[in-house]
Design a protein around this motif. Structure first.
Motif, mmCIF file in Angstrom:
data_model
loop_
_atom_site.group_PDB
_atom_site.id
_atom_site.type_symbol
_atom_site.label_atom_id
_atom_site.label_comp_id
_atom_site.label_asym_id
_atom_site.label_seq_id
_atom_site.Cartn_x
_atom_site.Cartn_y
_atom_site.Cartn_z
ATOM 1 N N ARG A 32 135.490 -9.415 38.613
ATOM 2 C CA ARG A 32 134.588 -9.326 37.467
ATOM 3 C C ARG A 32 135.318 -8.639 36.328
ATOM 4 O O ARG A 32 136.018 -7.662 36.548
ATOM 5 C CB ARG A 32 133.352 -8.515 37.845
ATOM 6 C CG ARG A 32 132.295 -8.441 36.773
ATOM 7 C CD ARG A 32 131.122 -7.596 37.279
ATOM 8 N NE ARG A 32 129.947 -7.739 36.470
ATOM 9 C CZ ARG A 32 129.655 -6.961 35.439
ATOM 10 N NH1 ARG A 32 130.457 -5.997 35.088
ATOM 11 N NH2 ARG A 32 128.546 -7.140 34.747
ATOM 12 N N GLU A 41 119.122 -7.826 33.336
ATOM 13 C CA GLU A 41 119.811 -9.078 33.645
ATOM 14 C C GLU A 41 121.169 -8.815 34.282
ATOM 15 O O GLU A 41 121.570 -9.495 35.229
ATOM 16 C CB GLU A 41 119.984 -9.898 32.373
ATOM 17 C CG GLU A 41 118.684 -10.320 31.752
ATOM 18 C CD GLU A 41 118.861 -10.725 30.289
ATOM 19 O OE1 GLU A 41 119.975 -10.573 29.741
ATOM 20 O OE2 GLU A 41 117.879 -11.178 29.703
ATOM 21 N N GLN A 42 121.897 -7.806 33.766
ATOM 22 C CA GLN A 42 123.204 -7.471 34.333
ATOM 23 C C GLN A 42 123.052 -6.924 35.747
ATOM 24 O O GLN A 42 123.890 -7.191 36.605
ATOM 25 C CB GLN A 42 123.915 -6.458 33.440
ATOM 26 C CG GLN A 42 124.374 -7.016 32.121
ATOM 27 C CD GLN A 42 124.888 -5.931 31.205
ATOM 28 O OE1 GLN A 42 124.410 -4.787 31.240
ATOM 29 N NE2 GLN A 42 125.853 -6.281 30.362
ATOM 30 N N ARG A 54 132.523 -5.323 42.545
ATOM 31 C CA ARG A 54 132.580 -6.594 41.809
ATOM 32 C C ARG A 54 133.815 -6.663 40.920
ATOM 33 O O ARG A 54 134.426 -7.711 40.778
ATOM 34 C CB ARG A 54 131.324 -6.788 40.955
ATOM 35 C CG ARG A 54 130.076 -6.962 41.757
ATOM 36 C CD ARG A 54 130.041 -8.310 42.394
ATOM 37 N NE ARG A 54 128.731 -8.490 42.990
ATOM 38 C CZ ARG A 54 128.493 -9.265 44.003
ATOM 39 N NH1 ARG A 54 129.450 -9.951 44.540
ATOM 40 N NH2 ARG A 54 127.293 -9.367 44.496
ATOM 41 N N THR A 89 120.648 -7.715 37.951
ATOM 42 C CA THR A 89 120.356 -8.816 38.866
ATOM 43 C C THR A 89 121.605 -9.651 39.120
ATOM 44 O O THR A 89 121.832 -10.119 40.223
ATOM 45 C CB THR A 89 119.221 -9.701 38.337
ATOM 46 O OG1 THR A 89 119.560 -10.142 37.011
ATOM 47 C CG2 THR A 89 117.895 -8.970 38.321
ATOM 48 N N GLU A 90 122.449 -9.811 38.089
ATOM 49 C CA GLU A 90 123.704 -10.549 38.257
ATOM 50 C C GLU A 90 124.660 -9.771 39.143
ATOM 51 O O GLU A 90 125.403 -10.330 39.948
ATOM 52 C CB GLU A 90 124.336 -10.797 36.880
ATOM 53 C CG GLU A 90 125.654 -11.538 36.913
ATOM 54 C CD GLU A 90 126.829 -10.610 36.652
ATOM 55 O OE1 GLU A 90 127.910 -10.891 37.212
ATOM 56 O OE2 GLU A 90 126.683 -9.645 35.915
ATOM 57 N N LEU A 91 124.620 -8.444 39.039
ATOM 58 C CA LEU A 91 125.504 -7.582 39.820
ATOM 59 C C LEU A 91 125.180 -7.654 41.312
ATOM 60 O O LEU A 91 126.070 -7.676 42.152
ATOM 61 C CB LEU A 91 125.368 -6.147 39.321
ATOM 62 C CG LEU A 91 126.218 -5.069 39.962
ATOM 63 C CD1 LEU A 91 127.676 -5.317 39.623
ATOM 64 C CD2 LEU A 91 125.791 -3.706 39.484
ATOM 65 N N TRP A 92 123.904 -7.714 41.643
ATOM 66 C CA TRP A 92 123.485 -7.692 43.052
ATOM 67 C C TRP A 92 123.295 -9.088 43.630
ATOM 68 O O TRP A 92 122.898 -9.215 44.780
ATOM 69 C CB TRP A 92 122.207 -6.877 43.199
ATOM 70 C CG TRP A 92 122.473 -5.424 43.048
ATOM 71 C CD1 TRP A 92 122.343 -4.680 41.917
ATOM 72 C CD2 TRP A 92 122.964 -4.541 44.060
ATOM 73 N NE1 TRP A 92 122.716 -3.381 42.156
ATOM 74 C CE2 TRP A 92 123.090 -3.266 43.455
ATOM 75 C CE3 TRP A 92 123.302 -4.686 45.381
ATOM 76 C CZ2 TRP A 92 123.540 -2.149 44.165
ATOM 77 C CZ3 TRP A 92 123.749 -3.576 46.081
ATOM 78 C CH2 TRP A 92 123.866 -2.342 45.458
ATOM 79 N N SER A 93 123.553 -10.126 42.858
ATOM 80 C CA SER A 93 123.362 -11.496 43.397
ATOM 81 C C SER A 93 124.604 -11.973 44.118
ATOM 82 O O SER A 93 125.665 -11.504 44.027
ATOM 83 C CB SER A 93 123.027 -12.461 42.275
ATOM 84 O OG SER A 93 124.085 -12.530 41.351
#
Length: 183
Positions: free
Chosen positions: A163, A176-177, A158, A179-183
């Motif tokens: 990123r 939260e980070q 990323r 889930t954002e990383l793998w989305s």
């Protein structure tokens, strides 16, 4: 009494499952490369920045690495679970079968990439070395270290895609980070 004499020996348990990279310069990394047919292996190729112009993320080099990874993983029966190509290094998370096939995969992948990048199939390369160190490998034991390595490789990918880099990124990511990383 005899057991107490063994306790004073300096063993490198921290590096028991690691090999290559900068460990090679010390006595810690000068034994046989630990490989496992059951656990995943984290492999890092570090490239010499002065030998490769533009880094590894240029379109030609990026597609070359991806095609070589795909070709030789099939040939040597190695399953690449995840990989990340940075400007100066490559992270690969893989699983393999036989020890000899994994060793051949490491050797052939590094050699083919260096030959194709410098266009030296028939002649000896006279310039600087392509690889900075020997490939670093580590056998990942357990699910928690596996998750950490998997998230680390994803985070590196990323960051290579744009990123923003954070110094505290290795201290642990919140849910939260992640889930954002793998989305």
């Amino acid at each position: 009494m005899k057991q107490q004499t063994f306790s004073s020996l300096q063993t490198n348990w921290k590096y028991r499952y690691c090999h290559g990279g900068t460990l090679r310069k010390s006595s810690k990394g000068r034994r046989a490369r630990p490989l496992s047919s059951k656990e995943p292996i984290h492999l890092v190729f570090k490239v010499n920045k002065t030998a490769v112009r533009g880094g590894l993320r240029t379109p030609r080099t990026f597609s070359l690495i991806n095609s070589l990874l795909k070709k030789y993983s099939r040939k040597f029966y190695v399953r690449v679970e995840q990989h990340s190509i940075q400007n100066d290094h490559i992270h690969i998370l893989l699983r393999g079968g036989k020890r000899s096939q994994m060793q051949s995969f490491f050797r052939v992948l590094a050699g083919q990439f260096a030959q194709r990048l410098t266009d030296t199939f028939d002649t000896k390369h006279e310039g600087e070395k392509i690889w900075k160190h020997r490939p670093f490998s580590r056998v990942v034991k357990g699910y928690r270290p596996y998750r950490i390595v998997r998230d680390y490789i994803q985070l590196n990918e990323r960051e290579a895609q744009g990123r923003p880099y954070s110094k505290s990124r290795l201290r642990g990511l919140t849910q939260e980070q992640l889930t954002e990383l793998w989305s």
